[in-house]
Design a protein around this motif. Structure first.
Motif, PDB file in Angstrom:
ATOM      1  N   PRO A  69       0.991  -1.220   0.037  1.00  0.00           N
ATOM      2  CA  PRO A  69       0.103  -0.062   0.119  1.00  0.00           C
ATOM      3  C   PRO A  69       0.724   1.242   0.043  1.00  0.00           C
ATOM      4  O   PRO A  69       0.361   2.234  -0.322  1.00  0.00           O
ATOM      5  CB  PRO A  69      -0.755  -0.262   1.395  1.00  0.00           C
ATOM      6  N   THR A  70       2.186   1.176   0.391  1.00  0.00           N
ATOM      7  CA  THR A  70       2.966   2.446   0.312  1.00  0.00           C
ATOM      8  C   THR A  70       4.118   2.381  -0.702  1.00  0.00           C
ATOM      9  O   THR A  70       4.896   3.302  -0.887  1.00  0.00           O
ATOM     10  CB  THR A  70       3.519   2.587   1.913  1.00  0.00           C
ATOM     11  N   ALA A  71       3.942   1.677  -1.739  1.00  0.00           N
ATOM     12  CA  ALA A  71       4.642   1.373  -2.935  1.00  0.00           C
ATOM     13  C   ALA A  71       6.358   1.099  -2.569  1.00  0.00           C
ATOM     14  O   ALA A  71       7.107   1.891  -3.139  1.00  0.00           O
ATOM     15  CB  ALA A  71       4.584   2.504  -3.721  1.00  0.00           C
ATOM     16  N   ALA A  72       6.466   0.489  -1.453  1.00  0.00           N
ATOM     17  CA  ALA A  72       7.711   0.283  -0.756  1.00  0.00           C
ATOM     18  C   ALA A  72       8.363  -0.862  -1.619  1.00  0.00           C
ATOM     19  O   ALA A  72       9.683  -0.932  -1.631  1.00  0.00           O
ATOM     20  CB  ALA A  72       7.677  -0.005   0.586  1.00  0.00           C
ATOM     21  N   ILE A  73       7.743  -1.651  -2.398  1.00  0.00           N
ATOM     22  CA  ILE A  73       8.734  -2.680  -3.061  1.00  0.00           C
ATOM     23  C   ILE A  73       8.711  -2.481  -4.630  1.00  0.00           C
ATOM     24  O   ILE A  73       7.727  -2.102  -5.275  1.00  0.00           O
ATOM     25  CB  ILE A  73       7.627  -3.983  -2.982  1.00  0.00           C
ATOM     26  N   LYS A  74       9.786  -2.659  -5.335  1.00  0.00           N
ATOM     27  CA  LYS A  74      10.375  -2.519  -6.603  1.00  0.00           C
ATOM     28  C   LYS A  74      10.993  -3.527  -7.034  1.00  0.00           C
ATOM     29  O   LYS A  74      11.515  -4.515  -6.397  1.00  0.00           O
ATOM     30  CB  LYS A  74      11.150  -1.193  -6.381  1.00  0.00           C
ATOM     31  N   PRO A  75      10.671  -3.805  -8.555  1.00  0.00           N
ATOM     32  CA  PRO A  75      11.370  -4.935  -8.946  1.00  0.00           C
ATOM     33  C   PRO A  75      12.994  -4.700  -9.028  1.00  0.00           C
ATOM     34  O   PRO A  75      13.523  -3.506  -8.792  1.00  0.00           O
ATOM     35  CB  PRO A  75      10.882  -5.216 -10.247  1.00  0.00           C
ATOM     36  N   ALA A  76      13.685  -5.935  -8.975  1.00  0.00           N
ATOM     37  CA  ALA A  76      15.213  -5.774  -8.928  1.00  0.00           C
ATOM     38  C   ALA A  76      15.554  -6.909  -9.640  1.00  0.00           C
ATOM     39  O   ALA A  76      15.343  -8.230  -9.232  1.00  0.00           O
ATOM     40  CB  ALA A  76      15.795  -5.390  -7.494  1.00  0.00           C
ATOM     41  N   THR A  77      16.611  -6.969 -10.563  1.00  0.00           N
ATOM     42  CA  THR A  77      17.302  -7.854 -11.069  1.00  0.00           C
ATOM     43  C   THR A  77      18.559  -8.223 -10.253  1.00  0.00           C
ATOM     44  O   THR A  77      19.331  -7.272  -9.873  1.00  0.00           O
ATOM     45  CB  THR A  77      17.603  -7.636 -12.397  1.00  0.00           C
ATOM     46  N   VAL A  78      18.684  -9.349  -9.562  1.00  0.00           N
ATOM     47  CA  VAL A  78      19.810  -9.521  -8.450  1.00  0.00           C
ATOM     48  C   VAL A  78      20.716 -10.976  -9.155  1.00  0.00           C
ATOM     49  O   VAL A  78      19.953 -11.741  -9.626  1.00  0.00           O
ATOM     50  CB  VAL A  78      19.368  -9.719  -7.158  1.00  0.00           C
ATOM     51  N   GLU A  79      21.588 -10.982  -8.545  1.00  0.00           N
ATOM     52  CA  GLU A  79      22.778 -11.936  -8.954  1.00  0.00           C
ATOM     53  C   GLU A  79      22.880 -12.681  -7.545  1.00  0.00           C
ATOM     54  O   GLU A  79      23.143 -12.411  -6.385  1.00  0.00           O
ATOM     55  CB  GLU A  79      24.254 -11.281  -9.411  1.00  0.00           C
ATOM     56  N   LEU A  80      22.365 -14.204  -7.923  1.00  0.00           N
ATOM     57  CA  LEU A  80      22.636 -14.771  -6.916  1.00  0.00           C
ATOM     58  C   LEU A  80      24.306 -15.395  -6.462  1.00  0.00           C
ATOM     59  O   LEU A  80      24.820 -15.103  -7.395  1.00  0.00           O
ATOM     60  CB  LEU A  80      21.771 -16.471  -6.937  1.00  0.00           C
ATOM     61  N   ALA A  81      24.490 -15.912  -5.416  1.00  0.00           N
ATOM     62  CA  ALA A  81      25.819 -16.699  -5.302  1.00  0.00           C
ATOM     63  C   ALA A  81      26.379 -17.513  -6.316  1.00  0.00           C
ATOM     64  O   ALA A  81      27.418 -17.298  -6.508  1.00  0.00           O
ATOM     65  CB  ALA A  81      25.858 -17.343  -3.939  1.00  0.00           C
TER      66      ALA A  81
END
Lengths: 413, 429
Positions: free
Chosen positions: A256-268
């Motif tokens: 509800p507060t738009a606190a989550i954004k998409p992110a491309t991340v690299e795993l170990a």
């Protein structure tokens, strides 16, 4: 009798013959074939029709009741236009019940009530009798029925100007999102408030409701006193499993507060995955993302706890329905008996008992005396957390010069 | 009975003490008869009390064939320690309206549930269903088979569908009830079976029916459509009974204040002065009500039930949009239809439901409740354009205080197309 003939072809219209047949534990094993699930399948049957479960006195007097009287806390006498009289005994239950207890309930129903009983909206159990002798026997019987540990199995009460049963949720007994336990808290608070369960001594009825998290599976947002499980730490993000267990866009949209954004991340291992990142300072710990995504858990023994809200009501009597307001932002989970929660509930109830006029609900009293006086008389600190900063916060601002001097302003003199 | 494993539960044991019924004792009593999953449930709960965190995993999709709801998946996150509750799914069973039961039903249900599951139940869940707590995945279809064949019963709703409707006890016991709440609830449940079992909505939808504005099923707090009984004509007054209240022969509020001495009943202070619209007065020995000014709040009737009764020309006030805080904030239901007769087969009501659902299914975002859609697209738009009703002052608590209405082109003479040239002839740039 009411006319129910228009439903006579419904599958559940009269199931008494079915109920007379003993349960056959092997029927489904014999007849249900998982490879042919449609064979013999009965669906969309709906509930059984309600009238078949009424005791005779209700079938006869449906829609003809004239008046009622509370003889004592938990005992109601009804009089009909036909002259028939019926007594009802109301008892608390913990909502969570085993078939052991249900069988006992069935036995009591047979012994005193023509086999009938009902449950109320707030999980109390009600027995119906039609003569005073049976009423006295039933009351005595219930007063002597106790669990091995000494608690009443069916304590009588919950009517009129008292505290009735606490509507609550699954808590740690069965839910995946709770910040606290429900059944345990209800037990502890009702033990402490028991003198109000079985008496009519408050200025008006007082409803305590409990929800183990912000989803609030009940009407906790409109209760005289609301006990609410809350989280205070932002969720984890499990990058290595998130795309396998949820739809990432749904998790993002859930906030509800738009606190989550998409992110491309690299795993170990060097693999790149589509995950999310949480802007912690925008998180208000509602857990809605976890509801949509198992890879974002947020339960934490240090962060989680209980908030207390007060002043809500549902009925339209005298004043309009209103929301519960945040009074105590956080109490840690103290197991097993939630001592601080019980203590604070008692402070609020006793202040209300002392300060309110007859017929005033807790929120009405607070509105009349002013919230500065409410916090003072309940002996609870006012914190920044009670100032709204969510949608429609403006509606709660104090836009008048009218205020009372209180302990809060005494400090400034 | 052999190989039963009982876990130590020192914290939970404290919850056996005290007068309120102990769910711990109930579970343990059952466990002691040889039911391992009750020991495991208590053991896992004790672990939660130590860790202060739940030990249930996130949902999981389980169900019965052909239904999209009614079963809630639940898996323990400590299955090695508590193997008998590794799967512990829940079934919602549609209760009889207003929750009356008889002993034959209860016993047969117990026999079934003891065989198919844990024997643990909620009477009832918050929405109103009977909840059967705790069975394994392979028992779901047989349980449903048993319910449907040996009881002619059915599952309730869960997920993005119509949730099981519920109601107050209405005319079964209450002299205030302006509606046959059970009949309405039963009829809506049977009419909308498809919507209840097969999620086709943006999110959940709830009908709740209360017989009067006391609203004992909390419809105004949590229903997408709240059906609350009311009357169009006059409160019925029995003047002899009014005198009996004044004289002290009848207890005010039916004796609901009996354990505190509030002094002698004072009709002026306790009824007439508390009326929110001040529409009552004593004319000599007679109580008078200006019913046109009455808002039917139920206070005077609650205080003097033997003297005052609702009118006889009854129907429902229909409100929309209540919900809990997730996501956009809590809402109470908003008044949409001041009065609608509710008589079998409730066609006028069902026609209105079609308009409401068509709009919400078309326009609602994923997980957007009806109340949130009304906020997003506008109450006036919903009432006028979707429902085809006239806007009336009863739709607002107060008129808007910002002067920003969206005038439509057809409402403005000359429309919106005008000549810039002409304008500039009159006004130098």
């Amino acid at each position: 009798m009411i006319d129910t003939s228009m439903y006579k072809d419904d599958p559940g219209y009269n199931i008494q013959e079915l109920l007379d047949k003993p349960y056959d534990p092997e029927l489904a094993d014999r007849e249900y074939n998982p490879d042919k699930p449609m064979a013999g399948r009965l669906t969309d049957q709906g509930p059984p029709h309600f009238e078949q479960f009424f005791p005779e006195v209700i079938k006869k007097n449906y829609g003809k009741w004239l008046t009622h009287e509370f003889l004592q806390s938990g005992v109601i006498k009804y009089t009909s236009e036909t002259g028939d009289v019926m007594w009802v005994v109301r008892c608390a239950t913990p909502r969570l019940v085993t078939t052991n207890l249900l069988r006992e309930i069935a036995d009591i129903a047979d012994k005193f009530c023509e086999g009938c009983c009902r449950w109320t909206t707030r999980n109390s159990l009600e027995w119906h009798v039609t003569d005073e002798g049976t009423l006295k026997e039933l009351i005595e019987f219930l007063n002597n029925l106790k669990h091995p540990g000494g608690s009443y199995k069916f304590p009588i009460g919950g009517t009129g100007a008292g505290i009735t049963n606490i509507v609550h949720t699954q808590g740690w007994i069965h839910c995946h999102t709770p910040a606290t336990d429900a059944s345990g808290m209800v037990k502890a608070v009702m033990d402490d408030m028991f003198e109000y369960w079985n008496s009519h001594k408050l200025p008006a009825k007082l409803r305590i409701s409990m929800a183990c998290c912000l989803n609030m599976c009940g009407a906790v947002h409109c209760s005289d006193i609301a006990l609410l499980g809350i989280h205070r730490k932002p969720p984890f993000v499990e990058d290595d499993r998130i795309t396998g267990v949820c739809e990432v866009p749904l998790a993002i949209a859930a906030c509800p507060t738009a606190a989550i954004k998409p992110a491309t991340v690299e795993l170990a291992d060097g693999k790149k995955v589509k995950s999310v990142r949480v802007k912690n300072e925008r998180c208000m710990f509602c857990g809605n993302c976890y509801t949509m995504c198992p890879a974002m858990p947020l339960a934490d023994e240090e962060g989680d706890g209980v908030a207390i809200l007060a002043g809500g009501k549902i009925s339209n009597r005298i004043t309009r329905p209103s929301f519960s307001k945040l009074i105590v932002p956080y109490i840690p989970n103290e197991l097993p008996r939630f001592d601080s929660v019980c203590k604070i509930v008692r402070q609020i109830v006793e202040a209300y008992e002392k300060g309110a006029n007859k017929y005033e609900r807790l929120g009405d009293w607070a509105t009349r005396v002013g919230w500065e006086r409410f916090f003072e008389q309940c002996n609870l600190p006012f914190t920044d957390k009670s100032i709204d900063d969510y949608r429609l916060a403006y509606d709660t601002y104090h836009t008048t010069t009218q205020f009372k001097w209180s302990s809060h302003t005494d400090k400034m003199m | 009975m052999a190989d039963l494993k009982k876990h130590d539960t020192p914290l939970l044991n404290e919850l056996k003490k005290g007068p309120f019924p102990s769910f711990v004792d109930d579970l343990e009593t059952r466990a002691n008869t040889g039911v391992q999953c009750c020991y495991d449930l208590l053991g896992q709960l004790e672990l939660s009390y130590v860790h202060k965190e739940t030990h249930w995993k996130h949902g999981g999709i389980v169900g019965v064939f052909g239904y999209g709801g009614g079963v809630i998946g639940r898996y323990s996150d400590a299955p090695k320690e508590f193997p008998s509750i590794a799967h512990f799914h829940t079934l919602r069973v549609n209760q009889p309206a207003s929750k009356f039961y008889n002993s034959r039903f209860l016993r047969k249900l117990c026999d079934m549930w003891d065989h198919r599951g844990s024997g643990i139940c909620n009477f009832h869940g918050s929405t109103g269903d009977m909840i059967l707590i705790g069975t394994s995945t392979d028992q779901l279809e047989p349980t449903f088979y048993d319910l449907s064949h040996q009881f002619d019963m059915d599952l309730g709703g869960s997920g993005s569908n119509l949730r099981t409707p519920s109601c107050c006890m209405g005319k079964a016991r209450c002299e205030f009830s302006c509606l046959d709440t059970q009949a309405i609830t039963y009829d809506l449940t049977m009419t909308y079976q498809d919507e209840l079992h097969r999620p086709a909505f943006p999110y959940k939808f709830k009908f709740k029916t209360s017989g009067c504005p006391n609203d004992c099923v909390a419809a105004i707090a949590r229903a997408c459509t709240s059906i609350i009984g009311t009357w169009r004509d006059n409160i019925r007054i029995d003047q002899k009974a009014v005198q009996a209240y004044i004289g002290g022969e009848l207890k005010p509020n039916a004796g609901a204040f009996s354990d505190r001495d509030w002094g002698a009943f004072d009709i002026q202070k306790e009824v007439i002065d508390l009326c929110p619209t001040r529409c009552m007065w004593m004319d000599g020995n007679e109580l008078k009500i200006d019913d046109r000014e009455c808002t039917r709040c139920m206070h005077c009737i609650n205080v003097m039930p033997s003297a005052l009764r609702p009118g006889v020309d009854c129907g429902a006030t229909i409100l929309n949009g209540a919900k809990a805080p997730i996501l956009e904030g809590a809402q109470m239901s908003t008044l949409i239809i001041p009065f609608m007769k509710m008589e079998y087969p409730y066609q006028e009501f069902k026609d209105y439901v079609e308009l409401m659902w068509d709009w919400w299914m078309e326009e609602g975002k994923n997980r957007e409740r009806l109340g949130e859609l009304i906020q997003r697209q506008g109450l006036a738009h919903y009432i006028i354009d979707i429902l085809g009703r006239e806007p009336i002052p009863q739709h607002v608590r107060e008129p808007r205080s910002n002067p920003y209405p969206f005038w439509k082109e057809e409402e403005v003479p000359g429309g919106w197309t005008r000549s810039l040239e002409d304008f500039r002839k009159r006004h130098a740039a």
